[in-house]
Design a protein around this motif. Structure first.
Motif, PDB file in Angstrom:
ATOM      1  N   SER A   3       0.822  -1.217   0.000  1.00 15.42           N
ATOM      2  CA  SER A   3       0.000   0.000   0.000  1.00 15.42           C
ATOM      3  C   SER A   3       0.854   1.266   0.000  1.00 15.42           C
ATOM      4  CB  SER A   3      -0.949   0.002   1.208  1.00 15.42           C
ATOM      5  OG  SER A   3      -0.217  -0.088   2.413  1.00 15.42           O
ATOM      6  N   LYS A   4       2.023   1.205   0.644  1.00 16.46           N
ATOM      7  CA  LYS A   4       2.896   2.387   0.673  1.00 16.46           C
ATOM      8  C   LYS A   4       3.436   2.693  -0.722  1.00 16.46           C
ATOM      9  CE  LYS A   4       4.323   1.875   5.494  1.00 16.46           C
ATOM     10  NZ  LYS A   4       5.468   1.645   6.415  1.00 16.46           N
ATOM     11  N   VAL A   5       3.746   1.631  -1.474  1.00 14.30           N
ATOM     12  CA  VAL A   5       4.235   1.824  -2.844  1.00 14.30           C
ATOM     13  C   VAL A   5       3.122   2.398  -3.713  1.00 14.30           C
ATOM     14  CG1 VAL A   5       5.137   0.681  -4.909  1.00 14.30           C
ATOM     15  CG2 VAL A   5       5.936  -0.021  -2.645  1.00 14.30           C
ATOM     16  N   ILE A   6       1.901   1.870  -3.543  1.00 13.80           N
ATOM     17  CA  ILE A   6       0.766   2.365  -4.335  1.00 13.80           C
ATOM     18  C   ILE A   6       0.503   3.837  -4.033  1.00 13.80           C
ATOM     19  CG2 ILE A   6      -1.690   2.096  -4.824  1.00 13.80           C
ATOM     20  CD1 ILE A   6      -1.396  -0.838  -4.099  1.00 13.80           C
ATOM     21  N   GLU A   7       0.591   4.206  -2.759  1.00 16.20           N
ATOM     22  CA  GLU A   7       0.316   5.588  -2.375  1.00 16.20           C
ATOM     23  C   GLU A   7       1.289   6.570  -3.018  1.00 16.20           C
ATOM     24  OE1 GLU A   7       0.205   5.580   1.868  1.00 16.20           O
ATOM     25  OE2 GLU A   7      -1.781   4.647   1.977  1.00 16.20           O
TER      26      GLU A   7
END
Length: 286
Positions: free
Chosen positions: A259-263
């Motif tokens: 999720s951090k990469v997607i954000e």
């Protein structure tokens, strides 16, 4: 994601109608609509898409457009699988409108929502229907909204993630190795993916035997499902993936998104993000 900033994301398919798509989005206070349609050069209802965007953008609701065939079941399920994974990792609420679009999109959206926990599918019952051959823009196929109701939550069982990872490894191996994946190569790949994880043994032969047993158990089930074929050779056996197996990878692969990469890609559209899922080393399974 911070609960205070969680989005309500709706997914719908373009048809010859406007209210059936727009009204649920507005009434349910969505923050974004993902509208899936045919490529622009093939889409006869493009004027309806522009009107949908005009109305929703006037309500401060973002509209993301994804262009693809609305008549290919597996491709639609692949796209929905990716959308659901991205939006779920971001902590968003996901709703899908099964009433607009083609009969195939209705089937795909129903199957996808039943295969994925946490997705709310809904149907929009309209007041009036008009014959398609008597329509001209801005007249729509349907008019007025009589009722919006959620479909019952009926979970569909899909193959466990470990089986889909094995299929993914075989398909990738075929592309890299020219069509045949040998057992020894596959075992090493599955060990690196942590699909095979047997207790270490100081005896190399016993260690290898345990790994083969673990892999054969997986392969036997995949063969029963007609997802793979295994050669009859006693030595140097190799595996090939079937069309059914390739379709299963598209429909069910867990991309293990961070999720951090997607954000970090939050300024990009959902269309651009799901395209990155097919680029090794970006967002997806290595």
């Amino acid at each position: 994601m911070n609960e205070l900033f969680k989005e309500k994301v709706h997914v719908a398919f373009l048809g010859w109608e406007i209210e059936r798509i727009v009204q649920p989005v507005i009434k349910m206070r969505a923050t974004r609509l993902i509208l899936i349609c045919l490529p622009r050069e093939e889409e006869g209802a493009w004027k309806y898409l522009l009107e949908i965007k005009r109305i929703l953008e006037g309500e401060k609701i973002t509209v993301d457009v994804i262009e693809t065939s609305l008549y290919k079941m597996v491709s639609l399920l692949e796209i929905l699988n990716k959308i659901f994974q991205v939006e779920t990792r971001l902590g968003n609420e996901i709703y899908i409108n099964v009433s607009a679009g083609t009969k195939i999109t209705a089937c795909a959206s129903t199957i996808a929502s039943m295969s994925t926990p946490g997705i709310t599918a809904y149907y929009v019952r309209t007041k009036d229907y008009y014959p398609r051959n008597h329509m001209t823009f801005p007249q729509t196929l349907t008019k007025g909204i009589k009722e919006i109701f959620a479909l019952p939550e009926c979970q569909i069982d899909v193959p466990e993630g470990k089986y889909i990872k094995v299929l993914f490894a075989i398909e990738r191996g075929e592309k890299e190795l020219g069509g045949k994946v040998y057992l020894k190569t596959l075992i090493e790949d599955l060990k690196n993916m942590k699909v095979i994880n047997v207790r270490p043994n100081s005896d190399p032969r016993k260690q290898a035997s345990s790994e083969y047993m673990a892999m054969n158990k997986l392969l036997k089930q995949l063969q029963e499902w007609d997802y793979i074929n295994i050669s009859d050779k006693r030595r140097n056996k190799y595996i090939t993936i079937t069309r059914k197996g390739k379709d299963a990878v598209k429909m069910y692969l867990d991309y293990e998104l961070d999720s951090k990469v997607i954000e970090k890609h939050h300024k990009q559209s959902i269309k651009e993000i799901i395209q990155l899922m097919d680029v090794p080393g970006e967002l997806k399974l290595d």
